[in-house]
Design an enzyme around this catalytic site. Structure first.
Site, PDB file in Angstrom:
ATOM      1  N   LYS A 139       2.196  -3.238   7.480  1.00 27.19           N
ATOM      2  CA  LYS A 139       2.425  -3.479   6.043  1.00 27.19           C
ATOM      3  C   LYS A 139       3.876  -3.136   5.678  1.00 27.19           C
ATOM      4  O   LYS A 139       4.502  -3.830   4.867  1.00 27.19           O
ATOM      5  CB  LYS A 139       1.449  -2.640   5.194  1.00 27.19           C
ATOM      6  CG  LYS A 139      -0.006  -3.063   5.281  1.00 27.19           C
ATOM      7  CD  LYS A 139      -0.293  -4.441   4.713  1.00 27.19           C
ATOM      8  CE  LYS A 139      -0.174  -4.518   3.215  1.00 27.19           C
ATOM      9  NZ  LYS A 139      -0.601  -5.872   2.719  1.00 27.19           N
ATOM     10  N   THR A 142       0.817  -1.212   0.000  1.00 25.73           N
ATOM     11  CA  THR A 142       0.000   0.000   0.000  1.00 25.73           C
ATOM     12  C   THR A 142       0.852   1.264   0.000  1.00 25.73           C
ATOM     13  O   THR A 142       1.964   1.270   0.547  1.00 25.73           O
ATOM     14  CB  THR A 142      -0.901  -0.015   1.265  1.00 25.73           C
ATOM     15  OG1 THR A 142      -1.501   1.264   1.442  1.00 25.73           O
ATOM     16  CG2 THR A 142      -0.115  -0.333   2.531  1.00 25.73           C
ATOM     17  N   ASP A 143       0.282   2.336  -0.544  1.00 25.33           N
ATOM     18  CA  ASP A 143       0.981   3.633  -0.509  1.00 25.33           C
ATOM     19  C   ASP A 143       1.121   4.158   0.924  1.00 25.33           C
ATOM     20  O   ASP A 143       1.934   5.034   1.202  1.00 25.33           O
ATOM     21  CB  ASP A 143       0.276   4.664  -1.395  1.00 25.33           C
ATOM     22  CG  ASP A 143      -1.191   4.906  -1.052  1.00 25.33           C
ATOM     23  OD1 ASP A 143      -1.699   4.301  -0.085  1.00 25.33           O
ATOM     24  OD2 ASP A 143      -1.847   5.704  -1.763  1.00 25.33           O
ATOM     25  N   GLU A 144       0.316   3.600   1.853  1.00 30.83           N
ATOM     26  CA  GLU A 144       0.349   4.122   3.231  1.00 30.83           C
ATOM     27  C   GLU A 144       1.697   3.886   3.916  1.00 30.83           C
ATOM     28  O   GLU A 144       1.993   4.525   4.923  1.00 30.83           O
ATOM     29  CB  GLU A 144      -0.783   3.523   4.064  1.00 30.83           C
ATOM     30  CG  GLU A 144      -2.144   3.848   3.495  1.00 30.83           C
ATOM     31  CD  GLU A 144      -3.297   3.710   4.491  1.00 30.83           C
ATOM     32  OE1 GLU A 144      -3.053   3.522   5.684  1.00 30.83           O
ATOM     33  OE2 GLU A 144      -4.453   3.807   4.032  1.00 30.83           O
ATOM     34  N   TYR A 199      -1.745  -0.147  11.163  1.00 31.44           N
ATOM     35  CA  TYR A 199      -1.937  -0.881   9.898  1.00 31.44           C
ATOM     36  C   TYR A 199      -0.744  -0.669   8.968  1.00 31.44           C
ATOM     37  O   TYR A 199      -0.119  -1.624   8.491  1.00 31.44           O
ATOM     38  CB  TYR A 199      -3.234  -0.424   9.201  1.00 31.44           C
ATOM     39  CG  TYR A 199      -3.277  -0.780   7.728  1.00 31.44           C
ATOM     40  CD1 TYR A 199      -3.416  -2.104   7.323  1.00 31.44           C
ATOM     41  CD2 TYR A 199      -3.142   0.204   6.741  1.00 31.44           C
ATOM     42  CE1 TYR A 199      -3.425  -2.447   5.966  1.00 31.44           C
ATOM     43  CE2 TYR A 199      -3.165  -0.121   5.392  1.00 31.44           C
ATOM     44  CZ  TYR A 199      -3.303  -1.447   5.003  1.00 31.44           C
ATOM     45  OH  TYR A 199      -3.308  -1.782   3.669  1.00 31.44           O
TER      46      TYR A 199
HETATM   47  P1  NAD Z   1      -9.976  -7.041   2.803  1.00 34.67           P
HETATM   48  O1  NAD Z   1      -9.934  -6.725   4.259  1.00 34.67           O
HETATM   49  O2  NAD Z   1     -11.207  -6.761   2.026  1.00 34.67           O
HETATM   50  O3  NAD Z   1      -9.644  -8.603   2.594  1.00 34.67           O
HETATM   51  C1  NAD Z   1      -8.655  -9.258   3.318  1.00 34.67           C
HETATM   52  C2  NAD Z   1      -8.837 -10.764   3.107  1.00 34.67           C
HETATM   53  O4  NAD Z   1      -7.796 -11.445   3.818  1.00 34.67           O
HETATM   54  C3  NAD Z   1     -10.166 -11.306   3.652  1.00 34.67           C
HETATM   55  O5  NAD Z   1     -10.740 -12.183   2.731  1.00 34.67           O
HETATM   56  C4  NAD Z   1      -9.757 -12.039   4.926  1.00 34.67           C
HETATM   57  O6  NAD Z   1     -10.612 -13.137   5.237  1.00 34.67           O
HETATM   58  C5  NAD Z   1      -8.360 -12.518   4.553  1.00 34.67           C
HETATM   59  N1  NAD Z   1      -7.523 -12.754   5.737  1.00 34.67           N
HETATM   60  C6  NAD Z   1      -7.329 -11.925   6.796  1.00 34.67           C
HETATM   61  N2  NAD Z   1      -6.507 -12.497   7.688  1.00 34.67           N
HETATM   62  C7  NAD Z   1      -6.142 -13.696   7.165  1.00 34.67           C
HETATM   63  C8  NAD Z   1      -5.298 -14.752   7.598  1.00 34.67           C
HETATM   64  N3  NAD Z   1      -4.633 -14.659   8.763  1.00 34.67           N
HETATM   65  N4  NAD Z   1      -5.148 -15.842   6.816  1.00 34.67           N
HETATM   66  C9  NAD Z   1      -5.818 -15.958   5.631  1.00 34.67           C
HETATM   67  N5  NAD Z   1      -6.645 -14.999   5.177  1.00 34.67           N
HETATM   68  C10 NAD Z   1      -6.801 -13.880   5.927  1.00 34.67           C
HETATM   69  O7  NAD Z   1      -8.714  -6.308   2.187  1.00 34.67           O
HETATM   70  P2  NAD Z   1      -8.543  -5.625   0.751  1.00 34.67           P
HETATM   71  O8  NAD Z   1      -9.021  -4.231   0.809  1.00 34.67           O
HETATM   72  O9  NAD Z   1      -9.043  -6.536  -0.275  1.00 34.67           O
HETATM   73  O10 NAD Z   1      -6.946  -5.571   0.673  1.00 34.67           O
HETATM   74  C11 NAD Z   1      -6.212  -6.691   0.163  1.00 34.67           C
HETATM   75  C12 NAD Z   1      -4.730  -6.378   0.241  1.00 34.67           C
HETATM   76  O11 NAD Z   1      -4.441  -5.217  -0.529  1.00 34.67           O
HETATM   77  C13 NAD Z   1      -4.232  -6.077   1.649  1.00 34.67           C
HETATM   78  O12 NAD Z   1      -2.973  -6.653   1.792  1.00 34.67           O
HETATM   79  C14 NAD Z   1      -4.147  -4.563   1.707  1.00 34.67           C
HETATM   80  O13 NAD Z   1      -3.148  -4.156   2.592  1.00 34.67           O
HETATM   81  C15 NAD Z   1      -3.777  -4.246   0.269  1.00 34.67           C
HETATM   82  N6  NAD Z   1      -4.214  -2.933  -0.245  1.00 34.67           N
HETATM   83  C16 NAD Z   1      -5.502  -2.536  -0.114  1.00 34.67           C
HETATM   84  C17 NAD Z   1      -5.916  -1.325  -0.687  1.00 34.67           C
HETATM   85  C18 NAD Z   1      -7.346  -0.851  -0.600  1.00 34.67           C
HETATM   86  O14 NAD Z   1      -7.635   0.259  -1.025  1.00 34.67           O
HETATM   87  N7  NAD Z   1      -8.281  -1.646  -0.102  1.00 34.67           N
HETATM   88  C19 NAD Z   1      -4.989  -0.527  -1.357  1.00 34.67           C
HETATM   89  C20 NAD Z   1      -3.651  -0.966  -1.452  1.00 34.67           C
HETATM   90  C21 NAD Z   1      -3.288  -2.181  -0.903  1.00 34.67           C
HETATM   91  O1  DAU Z   2      -4.180   3.960   0.503  1.00 36.01           O
HETATM   92  C1  DAU Z   2      -4.411   2.587   0.451  1.00 36.01           C
HETATM   93  C2  DAU Z   2      -5.220   2.165   1.653  1.00 36.01           C
HETATM   94  O2  DAU Z   2      -6.544   2.621   1.430  1.00 36.01           O
HETATM   95  C3  DAU Z   2      -5.196   0.668   1.908  1.00 36.01           C
HETATM   96  O3  DAU Z   2      -3.893   0.272   2.220  1.00 36.01           O
HETATM   97  C4  DAU Z   2      -6.133   0.302   3.065  1.00 36.01           C
HETATM   98  O4  DAU Z   2      -6.192  -1.103   3.224  1.00 36.01           O
HETATM   99  C5  DAU Z   2      -7.516   0.826   2.733  1.00 36.01           C
HETATM  100  O5  DAU Z   2      -8.372   0.582   3.838  1.00 36.01           O
HETATM  101  C6  DAU Z   2      -7.474   2.326   2.440  1.00 36.01           C
HETATM  102  O6  DAU Z   2      -7.165   3.065   3.626  1.00 36.01           O
HETATM  103  P1  DAU Z   2      -7.921   4.438   3.988  1.00 36.01           P
HETATM  104  O7  DAU Z   2      -7.800   4.677   5.431  1.00 36.01           O
HETATM  105  O8  DAU Z   2      -7.483   5.526   3.083  1.00 36.01           O
HETATM  106  O9  DAU Z   2      -9.433   4.025   3.566  1.00 36.01           O
HETATM  107  P2  DAU Z   2     -10.840   4.316   4.259  1.00 36.01           P
HETATM  108  O10 DAU Z   2     -11.885   3.920   3.285  1.00 36.01           O
HETATM  109  O11 DAU Z   2     -10.903   3.753   5.632  1.00 36.01           O
HETATM  110  O12 DAU Z   2     -10.849   5.887   4.388  1.00 36.01           O
HETATM  111  C7  DAU Z   2     -10.703   6.734   3.257  1.00 36.01           C
HETATM  112  C8  DAU Z   2     -10.661   8.168   3.774  1.00 36.01           C
HETATM  113  O13 DAU Z   2     -11.979   8.510   4.278  1.00 36.01           O
HETATM  114  C9  DAU Z   2      -9.715   8.370   4.941  1.00 36.01           C
HETATM  115  O14 DAU Z   2      -9.114   9.662   4.829  1.00 36.01           O
HETATM  116  C10 DAU Z   2     -10.617   8.334   6.170  1.00 36.01           C
HETATM  117  C11 DAU Z   2     -11.933   8.897   5.654  1.00 36.01           C
HETATM  118  N1  DAU Z   2     -13.149   8.348   6.308  1.00 36.01           N
HETATM  119  C12 DAU Z   2     -13.285   6.986   6.367  1.00 36.01           C
HETATM  120  C13 DAU Z   2     -14.399   6.429   6.969  1.00 36.01           C
HETATM  121  C14 DAU Z   2     -14.548   4.926   7.075  1.00 36.01           C
HETATM  122  C15 DAU Z   2     -14.133   9.196   6.774  1.00 36.01           C
HETATM  123  O15 DAU Z   2     -14.022  10.436   6.680  1.00 36.01           O
HETATM  124  N2  DAU Z   2     -15.250   8.636   7.340  1.00 36.01           N
HETATM  125  C16 DAU Z   2     -15.422   7.288   7.491  1.00 36.01           C
HETATM  126  O16 DAU Z   2     -16.446   6.861   8.075  1.00 36.01           O
END
Ligand code: NAD
Ligand code: DAU
Length: 352
Positions: A164, A135-137, A160
């Protein structure tokens, strides 16, 4: 036929990746390994569950014997590690599970991939390519200008992103120390079908439909760089196939929007298409997230130059497609927002 061991393939991005790959290729086999936490949902995978090139194993990535068995019984070409605890707010209230899954789980997978290769098993003599979905985070937060590049120093702020970043460093260390073939992709915020409604877009969509307050953290001027999930899947596919071994690739769409803009876009869409009663009066500015990163912005030049990747879906098209998907899949939405989700929402938002 190449075999992909995809972890976390029942979550948001993982299930989109599994579907993307099986729709695109007839000659890939996917073994989806997921422990099915609150975020894992087999309903995401009904379109592929009968595909002969697809199988599902319920297992924890920390479980050495279960993962080892998959390596023993198959010939794995690639590990694609999506499995993680992914929600920043949950990491603030309960950091430990983030270390267990994101760090220890990743190290367990690395150990098994390394062992399969080093014991001289002929099937693994080339090494198993390990792809870490990051992730970019991990880069921390930006001011008003500038972008994250692959050489930006890691500076995570939340539990988090710290977990990562630690996982990324282990993946890199297994390459540097043991020469395990690896890649890491660091992507910006994804949106699209099957996203669990703890995340901003589906949460605001759900609350708008239910006429509930729309919680915006702080002033809502935090900026995220939104990418349609299929564009992320395409990037991972390209890096696995053609990425230079040992390298990191940033993935992002130059699509930066303040959170308040996203919230207003969703309100407008629902107002126009579903319910004329909804409006901006529903926005409630609530207590800010602790340590909230102000701005993320990815420079994707390397993956564009080296692999020819570019995002195909503009935000204007992607957001409409996503919101329409949620409206067309009410049963999916109702199932994930019942039961445990209600308790989560009450606990997380009651003091905000
Ligand atoms: P998500 O939370 O929707 O899904 C995570 C999945 O991992 C779930 O299916 C969960 O059951 C499984 N899981 C959790 N713990 C586990 C374990 N111990 N063993 C096996 N399976 C397990 O997450 P997502 O948003 O789909 O993100 C997927 C990946 O991409 C993550 O690694 C996250 O850090 C990365 N990522 C997410 C975003 C985003 O915007 N959502 C952006 C960049 C990177
Ligand atoms: O940047 C990549 C990341 O994006 C991934 O690595 C993470 O797994 C993914 O969860 C996401 O993280 P964010 O914290 O950016 O996503 P989230 O949807 O939780 O929040 C997006 C933005 O909105 C953040 O600035 C927080 C804000 N927010 C979020 C929620 C849930 C609100 O203002 N209100 C809310 O209720």
């Amino acid at each position: 036929m190449k075999t992909y061991l995809v972890t976390g393939g029942a979550g948001f991005i993982g299930s989109n990746f599994v579907i993307y790959m099986l729709n695109k290729y007839n000659d890939v086999k996917i073994i989806n390994v997921d422990s099915l936490t609150y975020a894992g949902n087999l309903e995401n995978l009904t379109s592929v569950e009968n595909n002969p090139n697809y199988s599902f194993v319920q297992a924890d990535i920390r479980d050495h014997d279960a993962i080892r068995k998959i390596f023993d019984e198959n010939e794995i070409d690639y590990v694609v590690n999506f499995a993680a605890e992914s929600h920043v707010d949950r990491s603030i209230s309960d950091p430990e599970i983030f270390v267990k899954t994101n760090v220890l789980g990743t190290v367990n997978l690395l150990n098994i991939a390394k062992a399969a290769w080093q014991i001289g098993d002929d099937r693994y003599k080339e090494g198993v390519k390990f792809h870490q979905v990051s992730t970019d985070e991990v880069y921390g937060s930006l001011g008003e200008t500038g972008f994250f590049t692959e050489t930006t120093p890691l500076s995570p702020h939340s539990p988090y992103s710290s977990s990562k970043a630690a996982a990324d460093m282990f993946v890199q260390a297994y390459h540097d120390t043991y020469k395990l073939p690896i890649n890491i992709t660091r992507c910006s915020n994804n949106y699209g079908p099957y996203q669990f409604p703890e995340k901003l877009i589906p949460l605001i969509m759900n609350n708008t439909l239910l006429h509930k307050d729309l919680p915006v953290y702080g002033d809502g001027m935090q900026v995220r760089d939104w990418l349609y999930v299929d564009d992320h899947c395409k990037a991972i596919d390209m890096v696995i196939r053609d990425g230079k071994v040992g390298e990191v690739y940033n993935v992002g769409g130059h699509n930066e929007r303040p959170n308040i803009f996203i919230v207003k876009t969703i309100i407008e869409y629902i107002k126009e298409n579903v319910d004329s009663e909804v409006g901006e009066h529903m926005i409630k500015h609530v207590a800010d997230r602790k340590g909230h990163d102000r701005r993320y912005g990815i420079d994707p030049q390397k993956i564009k130059d080296d692999l020819g990747w570019y995002p195909e879906t503009t935000f204007e098209v992607g957001i409409k497609k996503t919101l329409k998907w949620y409206l067309d899949n009410k049963e999916w939405f109702n199932n994930v927002t019942s039961g445990a989700y209600q308790k989560y929402y009450e606990k997380m938002y009651k003091d905000k």
